[in-house]
Design a protein around this motif. Sequence first.
Motif, PDB file in Angstrom:
ATOM      1  N   ILE A  40       0.833  -1.208   0.000  1.00 33.95           N
ATOM      2  CA  ILE A  40       0.000   0.000   0.000  1.00 33.95           C
ATOM      3  C   ILE A  40       0.867   1.257   0.000  1.00 33.95           C
ATOM      4  O   ILE A  40       0.595   2.224  -0.720  1.00 33.95           O
TER       5      ILE A  40
ATOM      6  N   LEU B 271       0.871   3.906  -2.936  1.00 33.64           N
ATOM      7  CA  LEU B 271       0.522   5.314  -2.672  1.00 33.64           C
ATOM      8  C   LEU B 271       1.614   6.235  -3.191  1.00 33.64           C
ATOM      9  O   LEU B 271       1.321   7.284  -3.788  1.00 33.64           O
TER      10      LEU B 271
ATOM     11  N   SER C 214       1.339   6.441  -6.897  1.00 36.71           N
ATOM     12  CA  SER C 214       0.195   7.273  -7.229  1.00 36.71           C
ATOM     13  C   SER C 214       0.536   8.759  -7.061  1.00 36.71           C
ATOM     14  O   SER C 214       0.202   9.596  -7.910  1.00 36.71           O
TER      15      SER C 214
ATOM     16  N   LEU D 126      -6.712   1.689  -1.888  1.00 38.41           N
ATOM     17  CA  LEU D 126      -6.195   2.875  -2.578  1.00 38.41           C
ATOM     18  C   LEU D 126      -7.336   3.767  -3.039  1.00 38.41           C
ATOM     19  O   LEU D 126      -7.287   4.987  -2.870  1.00 38.41           O
TER      20      LEU D 126
ATOM     21  N   LEU E  89      -8.813   5.593  -0.182  1.00 31.84           N
ATOM     22  CA  LEU E  89      -7.971   6.704   0.281  1.00 31.84           C
ATOM     23  C   LEU E  89      -7.961   7.858  -0.721  1.00 31.84           C
ATOM     24  O   LEU E  89      -7.378   8.893  -0.461  1.00 31.84           O
TER      25      LEU E  89
ATOM     26  N   ALA F  93      -6.696   7.607  -3.827  1.00 30.68           N
ATOM     27  CA  ALA F  93      -5.551   7.516  -4.727  1.00 30.68           C
ATOM     28  C   ALA F  93      -5.792   6.465  -5.802  1.00 30.68           C
ATOM     29  O   ALA F  93      -4.859   5.979  -6.430  1.00 30.68           O
TER      30      ALA F  93
ATOM     31  N   THR G 276      -6.356   7.721   8.201  1.00 30.36           N
ATOM     32  CA  THR G 276      -7.193   8.415   7.239  1.00 30.36           C
ATOM     33  C   THR G 276      -8.674   8.205   7.554  1.00 30.36           C
ATOM     34  O   THR G 276      -9.467   9.145   7.490  1.00 30.36           O
TER      35      THR G 276
ATOM     36  N   THR H 203      -1.167  10.502   3.284  1.00 29.74           N
ATOM     37  CA  THR H 203      -2.266  10.386   2.303  1.00 29.74           C
ATOM     38  C   THR H 203      -2.632  11.749   1.740  1.00 29.74           C
ATOM     39  O   THR H 203      -2.912  11.879   0.553  1.00 29.74           O
TER      40      THR H 203
ATOM     41  N   VAL I 273      -0.209  12.600  -0.922  1.00 27.33           N
ATOM     42  CA  VAL I 273      -0.406  11.869  -2.179  1.00 27.33           C
ATOM     43  C   VAL I 273      -1.410  12.604  -3.055  1.00 27.33           C
ATOM     44  O   VAL I 273      -1.218  12.766  -4.255  1.00 27.33           O
TER      45      VAL I 273
END
Lengths: 298, 321
Positions: A133, A137, A140, A233, A236, A238, B266, B278, B281
């Motif tokens: 992950i 990430l 991404s 993903l 989240l 992404a 998150t 996060t 990202v």
Amino acid sequence: MAWQSLLHRLPPVSVMIAGLILAIVVVLVIFAPMIAPMDPRDVSSYSLMDMEIPPAFMEGGDSRFLLGTDNQGRDLVSVILFGLRISILIGLGAVLFAAAVGVVLGLISGFFGGVVDSIVMRFADVLVSFPTILVALLISGIARAQLSADTVLLWAPVILIFAIAVNEWVQYARTVRASTMVEVARDYVRAAKVIGLPSGRIMMRHILPNVMSSVMVISTINLAGAILTEATLSFLGAGMPPTYPSLGTLIRIGNQFLFSGLWWIAVMPAAVLVILVLAVNVIGDYLRDRFNPKLMAR
Amino acid sequence: MIRILSVRLLQALLVMLAVTAIAFIMFRFVGDPVAAMVREGATQAEKDALRATLGLDKPLVLQFIEFVGRVLRGDLGTSFRYQQPVASLLMSRLPATLELVIIATVMALAIGIPLGVLCALKPQAVLSRLTQSMTLVGISMPTFVTGLLLILIFAVNLRWLPSSGRGDLVDLGFWQSGFLTASGLKSLILPSITLALFQLTLIMRLVRSEMIDVLSSDYIRFAFARGLPRSYIYGRLALRNALMPVVTVTGLQIGQLIAFAIVTETVFQWPGMGLLFTNAVGYPDVPVLAAYLLFVGFLFVLINMIVDVLYTFIDPRLRTK
């Protein structure tokens, strides 16, 4: 008695139920456009009049919408069917990509050994010390920094497949390498070398068929993992965009309505995801015990 | 012993070097650092001047060496998003993540080890069977779904516990702690359960299979034959050996723990390093991404070393070798 031995050879009930679930999922996914009551991408097929209807089995439910509707009035059954499709396609894509890379590198490492082997395997060691992950990430994030927003949207499935596969190939490479090293010492490979067959041909035509069974087992177990990683993903933010939602994206969207009491928008796709992954895991465990007891659980 | 440790140390240094190289490549080539830092409408001359002050016109090898030097001094660049030094940003988020991770790990060990022992000793007990069948569900349940369900039940429906943030904090100067207030502790409950669940499943399965292995070994049978008390055999002789792999795996799982901490933070909007990551990202905030990678690499290497040392304490056989 014949039927008794047949009964004995049948897989356990849990595995058969899991198989049945997977068979249903495959049919649903292939025929999704025909089965789904509406097309979630066709704005004219749904209306805001139907928004936020609870599932049919609850008070205030509507028999037209078995699992209820979301905040835009889209039928959740249809949305989930199309989401399931995307989740499975990306999962399969990642597994195939990882398997292809891992098998080739594993064959080469095991066949040639020496420096090539050390380089590939040390690289693999460093890579697997980072969780999938986290790596996915990072990739991404890098993709977002390097490419324009439109490109990221368009290529989201490809970026996802790549991001998930980057870590997953290691397991294939390690297993295939170990089996290849055993096969290389066998007489048939030695004979093939003596008659002067090219290395590539020996690897692909002679060794590969003998290591395929473990590749299949790893693939089944990894499919569950790949689907989960994709969902995480997307959850989240992404992964897949809301315009082409996977199950993870749907749960992300539903999460915003949790506090408005519209729990079904998030819980329904989550339930489908858990059932799917559970079924794949049950079958993967069974295959592992049956065909290759030595393969360790991850 | 010293030889093994020095080989491990060398390996650790190599891993760190590889990670630093990747972080350097990210800093240098992902996005344009000059474009990210220069003021709007700057002339080419101004950009070149900035490029020169940042040292981006020097040879790559030299730039990499300077980069390593900066990292060693704790300079991890400036966040694109917050316009703050990344190092201090990470440090300000560290307490939140550490408190969450420590509580979750303690919970996982405190529940997972006894359950694993129970499943090994009394496989027919109701609790054992229940635990066994729950583990497969536990593995198939993604962390974010667990978190979501906990929020739905305990925050939305029952309204017992908060679903996001850390509650009231006490500032200890260098450490913002949530341990000292009621709301801080209440905020900790749901995220730590979510994070503990996946570790718990793993530890439980491992303790169970190791315990079963150890119990069938000769020295345990001999101990029974000598008529030693059961509690001594199970607790002192068997469990001690069954715990060896648990230490390794708990240590090696640190990567997984970090990954699941990212997801948990998150889901619960827990203001730790994972949430920072996060958000970086999505932004995308490249210096934060690269610095986080460096941090995780460093942590991973450190934990590996600690596990190696711990091993020699638990297993006396390794000390003499």
